[in-house]
Motif scaffolding. Structure first.
Motif: not given
Length: 78
Positions: A1-3, A5-6, A18, A21, A24-25, A30, A34, A40
């Motif tokens: 799950f990265t920027q 992907y977002l 921004k 992530i 949600i971590k 996550l 990530g 999740y």
């Protein structure tokens, strides 16, 4: 799950997304690298999403709820 992907996959490319992530971590959805956690996966299941989010919130705000199980009902102004 990265920027990427977002932005590219989920369509949240603006700068305002921004902080998503790290949030949600922190909620435990996550892992630190990530990758999606079991929580999740539960959240993505419509039959379990509310329960999973409740677990996540209790995990993050556990100390507050240990002090007062109705912390969510307190006056926000102080």
């Amino acid at each position: 799950f990265t920027q990427d992907y977002l932005g590219n996959t989920l369509g949240f490319a603006s700068g305002s997304a921004k902080p998503f992530i790290p949030l949600i971590k922190r909620l435990g959805l996550l892992s630190s690298d990530g990758s999606p956690t079991e929580l999740y996966k539960q959240f993505r299941n419509p039959d379990h999403s509310k329960t999973a989010m409740g677990k996540a919130i209790r995990q993050v705000y556990g100390m507050l709820y240990e002090r007062n199980e109705n912390v969510h009902k307190l006056d926000k102004r102080g």
